[in-house]
Design a protein around this motif. Structure first.
Motif, PDB file in Angstrom:
ATOM      1  N   ARG A  84       5.122   3.659   2.335  1.00 27.04           N
ATOM      2  CA  ARG A  84       4.763   2.459   1.580  1.00 27.04           C
ATOM      3  C   ARG A  84       5.078   1.241   2.437  1.00 27.04           C
ATOM      4  NH1 ARG A  84       6.619   6.274  -1.480  1.00 27.04           N
ATOM      5  NH2 ARG A  84       5.584   6.828  -3.424  1.00 27.04           N
ATOM      6  N   LEU A 123       0.834  -1.194   0.000  1.00 31.05           N
ATOM      7  CA  LEU A 123       0.000   0.000   0.000  1.00 31.05           C
ATOM      8  C   LEU A 123       0.872   1.249   0.000  1.00 31.05           C
ATOM      9  CD1 LEU A 123      -2.634  -0.922   2.749  1.00 31.05           C
ATOM     10  CD2 LEU A 123      -2.834  -1.203   0.272  1.00 31.05           C
ATOM     11  N   THR A 124       0.356   2.303  -0.560  1.00 29.98           N
ATOM     12  CA  THR A 124       0.966   3.624  -0.457  1.00 29.98           C
ATOM     13  C   THR A 124      -0.017   4.479   0.321  1.00 29.98           C
ATOM     14  OG1 THR A 124       2.080   3.352  -2.577  1.00 29.98           O
ATOM     15  CG2 THR A 124       1.867   5.595  -1.737  1.00 29.98           C
ATOM     16  N   ARG A 152      -0.761   8.193   2.064  1.00 26.43           N
ATOM     17  CA  ARG A 152      -0.426   9.620   2.150  1.00 26.43           C
ATOM     18  C   ARG A 152      -0.962  10.141   3.477  1.00 26.43           C
ATOM     19  NH1 ARG A 152      -3.207  14.247   0.049  1.00 26.43           N
ATOM     20  NH2 ARG A 152      -1.770  15.995   0.062  1.00 26.43           N
ATOM     21  N   GLY A 159      -5.085   9.467   2.312  1.00 27.21           N
ATOM     22  CA  GLY A 159      -5.459   8.605   1.200  1.00 27.21           C
ATOM     23  C   GLY A 159      -4.628   7.344   1.189  1.00 27.21           C
ATOM     24  N   VAL A 160      -5.209   6.270   0.631  1.00 25.75           N
ATOM     25  CA  VAL A 160      -4.532   4.979   0.539  1.00 25.75           C
ATOM     26  C   VAL A 160      -4.650   4.480  -0.892  1.00 25.75           C
ATOM     27  CG1 VAL A 160      -4.410   2.604   1.387  1.00 25.75           C
ATOM     28  CG2 VAL A 160      -5.143   4.427   2.930  1.00 25.75           C
ATOM     29  N   SER A 161      -3.518   4.134  -1.492  1.00 23.35           N
ATOM     30  CA  SER A 161      -3.518   3.547  -2.829  1.00 23.35           C
ATOM     31  C   SER A 161      -3.144   2.079  -2.726  1.00 23.35           C
ATOM     32  CB  SER A 161      -2.491   4.251  -3.729  1.00 23.35           C
ATOM     33  OG  SER A 161      -2.793   5.617  -3.846  1.00 23.35           O
ATOM     34  N   GLY A 162      -3.805   1.262  -3.536  1.00 24.23           N
ATOM     35  CA  GLY A 162      -3.495  -0.161  -3.581  1.00 24.23           C
ATOM     36  C   GLY A 162      -4.474  -1.054  -2.860  1.00 24.23           C
TER      37      GLY A 162
END
Length: 179
Positions: A62, A51-52, A54, A92-95
């Protein structure tokens, strides 16, 4: 015959209306169930997925989810460093992918997680929500804040190394990183 076709048509319409109502009810129940999934629970279902994240203060981290609980996420960076992240500091969370019905998140709160870090007596870096950071060892943990003995990151927590102490409210924490 004409009446038979009329009754068949009426039955088909009633069956179609029932299917539509059932589909609408299932869709509404699905939306309701998804609305009850917290970010922490959703992240808990992403174990093993990189996950990334922010954070407030401009920090981007990460890692893979190692653990999570009520209001916190524990990430493991590639180099083995652990990052304790309060959910309140996440921008925010990416992945993550699609929501899963996974509620593996622990029920204990951020204070319990910080007490766990304190028990290890390891030096940590605390990044605040404005982007600042301080390092030292967590001495004690209260209901909504903790005491940090400030000392050089490469020195043990000894009286001669402690430069001062700082009380840090949980609400000011963007991340606590192990060293």
């Amino acid at each position: 015959m004409r009446w038979d076709r009329l009754f068949e048509d009426l039955e088909a319409r009633a069956a179609a209306q029932s299917r539509l109502e059932l589909d609408a009810e299932v869709a509404e129940r699905t939306r309701l169930e998804r609305s009850r999934i917290t970010l922490g629970e959703r992240v808990a279902g992403a174990g093993g997925v990189p996950l990334t994240v922010r954070l407030r203060g401009g920090t981007v981290v990460r890692g893979q989810v190692e653990d999570s609980g009520d209001g916190w996420i524990l990430l493991l960076e590639e180099g083995g460093r652990q990052l304790l992240v309060p959910v309140a500091s996440v921008l925010g969370v990416s992945g993550l992918g699609r929501p899963q019905d996974d509620t593996r998140a622990r029920r204990f709160g951020l204070g319990s997680a910080v007490r766990g870090v304190s028990r290890d007596r390891r030096a940590v870096v605390v990044r605040d929500v404005d982007g600042g950071s301080v390092h030292g060892t967590i001495d004690s943990v209260g209901a909504d804040a903790f005491d940090l003995a400030e000392h050089p990151i490469d020195s043990p927590r000894r009286p001669e190394n402690v430069r001062g102490t700082r009380v840090i409210p949980f609400g000011a924490v963007a991340m606590i990183a192990s060293t």
